[in-house]
Write a protein that holds these residues in place. Sequence first.
Motif, mmCIF file in Angstrom:
data_model
loop_
_atom_site.group_PDB
_atom_site.id
_atom_site.type_symbol
_atom_site.label_atom_id
_atom_site.label_comp_id
_atom_site.label_asym_id
_atom_site.label_seq_id
_atom_site.Cartn_x
_atom_site.Cartn_y
_atom_site.Cartn_z
ATOM 1 N N ARG A 78 23.828 25.286 20.113
ATOM 2 C CA ARG A 78 23.362 24.789 18.828
ATOM 3 C C ARG A 78 21.889 25.053 18.721
ATOM 4 O O ARG A 78 21.332 25.786 19.516
ATOM 5 C CB ARG A 78 23.681 23.314 18.694
ATOM 6 C CG ARG A 78 23.065 22.513 19.800
ATOM 7 C CD ARG A 78 23.636 21.115 19.828
ATOM 8 N NE ARG A 78 23.148 20.446 20.984
ATOM 9 C CZ ARG A 78 22.162 19.569 20.979
ATOM 10 N NH1 ARG A 78 21.569 19.262 19.859
ATOM 11 N NH2 ARG A 78 21.758 19.002 22.073
ATOM 12 N N ASN B 63 23.038 12.570 21.523
ATOM 13 C CA ASN B 63 22.444 13.765 20.930
ATOM 14 C C ASN B 63 23.356 14.265 19.803
ATOM 15 O O ASN B 63 24.385 13.669 19.507
ATOM 16 C CB ASN B 63 22.160 14.829 22.002
ATOM 17 C CG ASN B 63 23.428 15.404 22.610
ATOM 18 O OD1 ASN B 63 24.519 15.292 22.048
ATOM 19 N ND2 ASN B 63 23.299 16.020 23.771
ATOM 20 N N THR C 220 19.298 11.820 19.097
ATOM 21 C CA THR C 220 18.225 12.744 19.474
ATOM 22 C C THR C 220 18.523 14.109 18.855
ATOM 23 O O THR C 220 19.673 14.540 18.766
ATOM 24 C CB THR C 220 18.055 12.855 21.002
ATOM 25 O OG1 THR C 220 19.229 13.422 21.573
ATOM 26 C CG2 THR C 220 17.765 11.505 21.636
ATOM 27 N N GLY D 79 16.730 17.224 19.503
ATOM 28 C CA GLY D 79 15.993 18.327 20.107
ATOM 29 C C GLY D 79 14.561 18.375 19.609
ATOM 30 O O GLY D 79 13.865 17.354 19.559
ATOM 31 N N GLY E 119 13.013 15.754 17.295
ATOM 32 C CA GLY E 119 12.777 14.362 17.681
ATOM 33 C C GLY E 119 14.029 13.524 17.610
ATOM 34 O O GLY E 119 15.044 13.884 18.202
ATOM 35 N N GLY F 53 17.537 15.215 27.145
ATOM 36 C CA GLY F 53 18.139 13.956 26.730
ATOM 37 C C GLY F 53 17.986 12.885 27.801
ATOM 38 O O GLY F 53 17.671 11.724 27.504
ATOM 39 N N ASN G 113 9.831 10.416 22.953
ATOM 40 C CA ASN G 113 9.807 11.806 22.476
ATOM 41 C C ASN G 113 8.720 12.585 23.218
ATOM 42 O O ASN G 113 8.933 13.740 23.622
ATOM 43 C CB ASN G 113 9.459 11.860 20.987
ATOM 44 C CG ASN G 113 10.665 11.745 20.082
ATOM 45 O OD1 ASN G 113 11.789 11.956 20.505
ATOM 46 N ND2 ASN G 113 10.422 11.409 18.824
#
Length: 285
Positions: free
Chosen positions: A44, A162, A198, A200, A203, A231, A258
């Motif tokens: 992704r 995520n 989350t 990526g 943020g 993660g 983050n």
Amino acid sequence: GLAPRRGRGRGRGRVQGAGCGRARARARGGPVWPGLAWPWRHGRRGGGSGILYDRPGQVGKDSFGNDYVENLKKNGISTGQNVIVIVPGANLLLNCEDLKRAADVICKAKVVVCQLEITPAVSLEALKMAHASGVKTLFNPAPALADLDPQFYTYSDIFCCNETEAEILTGIPVGNLEDAQKVGRMLLERGCKLVIVTLGAEGCMMISVEEPIPKHVPAGKVRAVDTTGAGDSFVGALAFYLAYYPKLPMEEMIRKSNCVASVSVQASGTQSSYPYRKDLPRDLF
Ligand code: ADP
């Protein structure tokens, strides 16, 4: 990746996985041992991530490149998505008796973090034990299960997943912030107090019972070289802030987490990419 990247959302495929202490063998679309592969986390968006793994997988747009891809396909090797194979090994030996023996630790903890790399029922029991003692629970549904026991939502003070996990849990692909808001709302409705998705390089999206309007907490712009374990880095940092700075507003904890996770993506490896406290900016403490 080895070949065409998926064009969904922000776009590029990448290798993921290898969480903290996890025995994960990464493969790129190769044969997976039945029963050991769960789940398939698709390639992704990467937001500049995955450089380390993207490069070796490039082929040129020429006859050599075509032949190469053809040869992979002929041999049954998928060229489109990454695959994570998890070899749980000793993780599955942990049982509820072990939890009972550790009851003192669990019930006196500042925060209990659980995920699904041990037997789900054991994770759930740990969450219940913590919850019964008023200990804060942070649950990371990784690797995601489409048929997650709904009790996980009720016993999670913070449910942190995520995009891929969110998609598996809700059926909604998360390709942009709007999708993230939508899945956040859906997960919150299942009974947790606070959901963090989350995203990526983007943020996180947070939503809570107290603040039911989803809030985007962006990550800083960094040059990512390897996002494996990001993660876990995030969840670990969040657990730290919950335990040691419990009075910080949640948004602030997420912003700081983050930052920690964005440091981890700038180094290769998983555990080896996690920064020591002494190497982090002072304003994170
Ligand atoms: P996972 O490793 O479970 O797939 P994410 O990719 O969503 O998790 O990353 C977790 C956190 O790591 C993000 O919320 C963000 O804080 C940080 N992060 C991940 N990738 C990047 C990136 N390219 N740039 C900055 N921060 C990142």
